[in-house]
Motif scaffolding. Sequence first.
Motif, PDB file in Angstrom:
ATOM      1  N   CYS A  11       0.837  -1.210   0.000  1.00  0.00           N
ATOM      2  CA  CYS A  11       0.000   0.000   0.000  1.00  0.00           C
ATOM      3  C   CYS A  11       0.869   1.256   0.000  1.00  0.00           C
ATOM      4  O   CYS A  11       0.406   2.333  -0.370  1.00  0.00           O
ATOM      5  N   CYS A  14       1.344   4.182  -2.458  1.00  0.00           N
ATOM      6  CA  CYS A  14       0.310   5.211  -2.580  1.00  0.00           C
ATOM      7  C   CYS A  14      -0.149   5.817  -1.250  1.00  0.00           C
ATOM      8  O   CYS A  14      -0.775   6.875  -1.261  1.00  0.00           O
ATOM      9  N   HIS A  15       0.080   5.125  -0.153  1.00  0.00           N
ATOM     10  CA  HIS A  15      -0.450   5.595   1.134  1.00  0.00           C
ATOM     11  C   HIS A  15       0.626   5.704   2.201  1.00  0.00           C
ATOM     12  O   HIS A  15       1.449   4.803   2.347  1.00  0.00           O
ATOM     13  N   ILE A  25      -0.395   9.444  -3.464  1.00  0.00           N
ATOM     14  CA  ILE A  25      -1.371   9.183  -4.533  1.00  0.00           C
ATOM     15  C   ILE A  25      -2.736   8.932  -3.890  1.00  0.00           C
ATOM     16  O   ILE A  25      -3.774   9.294  -4.420  1.00  0.00           O
ATOM     17  N   ARG A  35     -13.083   5.876  10.795  1.00  0.00           N
ATOM     18  CA  ARG A  35     -13.115   7.203  10.174  1.00  0.00           C
ATOM     19  C   ARG A  35     -14.210   7.247   9.097  1.00  0.00           C
ATOM     20  O   ARG A  35     -14.411   6.259   8.398  1.00  0.00           O
ATOM     21  N   ALA A  38     -13.940   8.854   2.815  1.00  0.00           N
ATOM     22  CA  ALA A  38     -13.587  10.016   1.986  1.00  0.00           C
ATOM     23  C   ALA A  38     -13.605  11.330   2.774  1.00  0.00           C
ATOM     24  O   ALA A  38     -14.201  12.320   2.338  1.00  0.00           O
ATOM     25  N   TYR A  45     -10.725  13.055  -3.708  1.00  0.00           N
ATOM     26  CA  TYR A  45     -11.359  11.746  -3.887  1.00  0.00           C
ATOM     27  C   TYR A  45     -12.125  11.701  -5.205  1.00  0.00           C
ATOM     28  O   TYR A  45     -12.537  12.736  -5.741  1.00  0.00           O
ATOM     29  N   SER A  46     -12.365  10.483  -5.685  1.00  0.00           N
ATOM     30  CA  SER A  46     -13.197  10.308  -6.877  1.00  0.00           C
ATOM     31  C   SER A  46     -14.632  10.723  -6.563  1.00  0.00           C
ATOM     32  O   SER A  46     -15.084  10.627  -5.419  1.00  0.00           O
ATOM     33  N   TRP A  59     -15.656   3.721   8.025  1.00  0.00           N
ATOM     34  CA  TRP A  59     -14.945   2.470   7.730  1.00  0.00           C
ATOM     35  C   TRP A  59     -14.882   1.590   8.962  1.00  0.00           C
ATOM     36  O   TRP A  59     -14.514   2.058  10.042  1.00  0.00           O
ATOM     37  N   LEU A  64     -13.704  -2.416   5.156  1.00  0.00           N
ATOM     38  CA  LEU A  64     -12.360  -2.270   4.587  1.00  0.00           C
ATOM     39  C   LEU A  64     -11.962  -3.521   3.813  1.00  0.00           C
ATOM     40  O   LEU A  64     -11.363  -3.430   2.737  1.00  0.00           O
ATOM     41  N   TRP A  67     -13.765  -3.369   0.507  1.00  0.00           N
ATOM     42  CA  TRP A  67     -13.122  -2.344  -0.337  1.00  0.00           C
ATOM     43  C   TRP A  67     -11.854  -2.905  -0.975  1.00  0.00           C
ATOM     44  O   TRP A  67     -11.631  -2.780  -2.172  1.00  0.00           O
ATOM     45  N   LEU A  68     -11.025  -3.546  -0.158  1.00  0.00           N
ATOM     46  CA  LEU A  68      -9.742  -4.051  -0.650  1.00  0.00           C
ATOM     47  C   LEU A  68      -9.908  -5.209  -1.632  1.00  0.00           C
ATOM     48  O   LEU A  68      -9.048  -5.442  -2.471  1.00  0.00           O
ATOM     49  N   VAL A  79     -13.291   4.391  -9.382  1.00  0.00           N
ATOM     50  CA  VAL A  79     -12.577   4.959  -8.241  1.00  0.00           C
ATOM     51  C   VAL A  79     -11.122   5.195  -8.627  1.00  0.00           C
ATOM     52  O   VAL A  79     -10.662   4.730  -9.666  1.00  0.00           O
ATOM     53  N   LYS A  80     -10.419   5.913  -7.777  1.00  0.00           N
ATOM     54  CA  LYS A  80      -9.032   6.263  -8.092  1.00  0.00           C
ATOM     55  C   LYS A  80      -8.038   5.228  -7.571  1.00  0.00           C
ATOM     56  O   LYS A  80      -6.850   5.331  -7.869  1.00  0.00           O
ATOM     57  N   MET A  81      -8.487   4.281  -6.772  1.00  0.00           N
ATOM     58  CA  MET A  81      -7.552   3.282  -6.244  1.00  0.00           C
ATOM     59  C   MET A  81      -7.465   2.099  -7.202  1.00  0.00           C
ATOM     60  O   MET A  81      -8.377   1.292  -7.304  1.00  0.00           O
TER      61      MET A  81
HETATM   62  C1  HEC Z   1      -1.837   2.469  -6.775  1.00  0.00           C
HETATM   63  C2  HEC Z   1      -2.091   3.302  -5.612  1.00  0.00           C
HETATM   64  C3  HEC Z   1      -2.781   2.659  -4.427  1.00  0.00           C
HETATM   65  C4  HEC Z   1      -2.456   1.490  -3.778  1.00  0.00           C
HETATM   66  C5  HEC Z   1      -1.337   0.507  -4.086  1.00  0.00           C
HETATM   67  C6  HEC Z   1      -3.384   1.383  -2.670  1.00  0.00           C
HETATM   68  N1  HEC Z   1      -4.249   2.443  -2.660  1.00  0.00           N
HETATM   69 FE1  HEC Z   1      -5.721   2.805  -1.316  1.00  0.00          FE
HETATM   70  N2  HEC Z   1      -6.305   4.463  -2.342  1.00  0.00           N
HETATM   71  C7  HEC Z   1      -5.653   4.967  -3.440  1.00  0.00           C
HETATM   72  C8  HEC Z   1      -6.380   6.123  -3.936  1.00  0.00           C
HETATM   73  C9  HEC Z   1      -5.992   6.979  -5.133  1.00  0.00           C
HETATM   74  C10 HEC Z   1      -7.487   6.274  -3.098  1.00  0.00           C
HETATM   75  C11 HEC Z   1      -8.652   7.272  -3.260  1.00  0.00           C
HETATM   76  C12 HEC Z   1      -9.787   6.506  -3.951  1.00  0.00           C
HETATM   77  C13 HEC Z   1     -10.878   7.371  -4.568  1.00  0.00           C
HETATM   78  O1  HEC Z   1     -10.988   8.559  -4.247  1.00  0.00           O
HETATM   79  O2  HEC Z   1     -11.633   6.821  -5.392  1.00  0.00           O
HETATM   80  C14 HEC Z   1      -7.401   5.219  -2.089  1.00  0.00           C
HETATM   81  C15 HEC Z   1      -8.309   5.055  -1.045  1.00  0.00           C
HETATM   82  C16 HEC Z   1      -8.162   4.147  -0.021  1.00  0.00           C
HETATM   83  C17 HEC Z   1      -9.033   4.046   1.135  1.00  0.00           C
HETATM   84  C18 HEC Z   1     -10.203   4.961   1.454  1.00  0.00           C
HETATM   85  C19 HEC Z   1      -9.675   6.078   2.349  1.00  0.00           C
HETATM   86  C20 HEC Z   1     -10.679   7.127   2.820  1.00  0.00           C
HETATM   87  O3  HEC Z   1     -10.208   8.183   3.282  1.00  0.00           O
HETATM   88  O4  HEC Z   1     -11.898   6.913   2.744  1.00  0.00           O
HETATM   89  C21 HEC Z   1      -8.544   3.026   1.900  1.00  0.00           C
HETATM   90  C22 HEC Z   1      -9.112   2.544   3.218  1.00  0.00           C
HETATM   91  C23 HEC Z   1      -7.400   2.475   1.217  1.00  0.00           C
HETATM   92  N3  HEC Z   1      -7.193   3.180   0.053  1.00  0.00           N
HETATM   93  C24 HEC Z   1      -6.636   1.431   1.692  1.00  0.00           C
HETATM   94  C25 HEC Z   1      -5.570   0.841   1.001  1.00  0.00           C
HETATM   95  C26 HEC Z   1      -4.799  -0.279   1.503  1.00  0.00           C
HETATM   96  C27 HEC Z   1      -4.973  -0.908   2.868  1.00  0.00           C
HETATM   97  C28 HEC Z   1      -3.912  -0.611   0.516  1.00  0.00           C
HETATM   98  C29 HEC Z   1      -2.926  -1.766   0.498  1.00  0.00           C
HETATM   99  C30 HEC Z   1      -3.476  -3.080   0.781  1.00  0.00           C
HETATM  100  C31 HEC Z   1      -4.100   0.341  -0.577  1.00  0.00           C
HETATM  101  N4  HEC Z   1      -5.111   1.193  -0.243  1.00  0.00           N
HETATM  102  C32 HEC Z   1      -3.371   0.353  -1.747  1.00  0.00           C
HETATM  103  C33 HEC Z   1      -4.509   4.468  -4.021  1.00  0.00           C
HETATM  104  C34 HEC Z   1      -3.906   3.259  -3.710  1.00  0.00           C
END
Ligand code: HEC
Length: 102
Positions: A11, A14-15, A25, A35, A38, A45-46, A59, A64, A67-68, A79-81
């Motif tokens: 993760c 990006c996080h 990212i 929390r 978004a 956020y998207s 969440w 979670l 979502w994952l 979505v952006k993830m």
């Molecule tokens: C390639 C980049 C990328 C990776 C790798 C990634 N994420 Fe994300 N994540 C994002 C983005 C961009 C968003 C915003 C999504 C949107 O706005 O649609 C997001 C959103 C989220 C959110 C929602 C947060 C909120 O504030 O509501 C969670 C929870 C989350 N990610 C968890 C994870 C976890 C845990 C992992 C690893 C297992 C992971 N992400 C891997 C890019 C990534």
Amino acid sequence: MAAGEKVFAKCKTCHEIGPNAKAKIGPPLTGVVGRPVASVPGFAYSETLKKKAGEIGNWDKEKLQQWLTDPAKYAGGTVKMMFKLAKPEERQAVVDYLETQK
Ligand code: HEC
């Protein structure tokens, strides 16, 4: 290193997480368990996730994991993830880890 922390390495591209985490990212994930969806101020956020936020609420560990599994499917749109965690044991471990990062 705990299993969930190892999974979180995926993760980190990006996080950030922890007391001084900033947006990369993706939004910072400090305290994400409990929390509102978004809710990080200033993060772009998207539209999909913003629209869905009220319906999802806060969440929790179950949400979670869903979502994952498939972020776009869970949020019901684009979505952006661009990432999925296929293995259930990895999802569980990483969510347990997230819960420890308040
Ligand atoms: C390639 C980049 C990328 C990776 C790798 C990634 N994420 Fe994300 N994540 C994002 C983005 C961009 C968003 C915003 C999504 C949107 O706005 O649609 C997001 C959103 C989220 C959110 C929602 C947060 C909120 O504030 O509501 C969670 C929870 C989350 N990610 C968890 C994870 C976890 C845990 C992992 C690893 C297992 C992971 N992400 C891997 C890019 C990534």
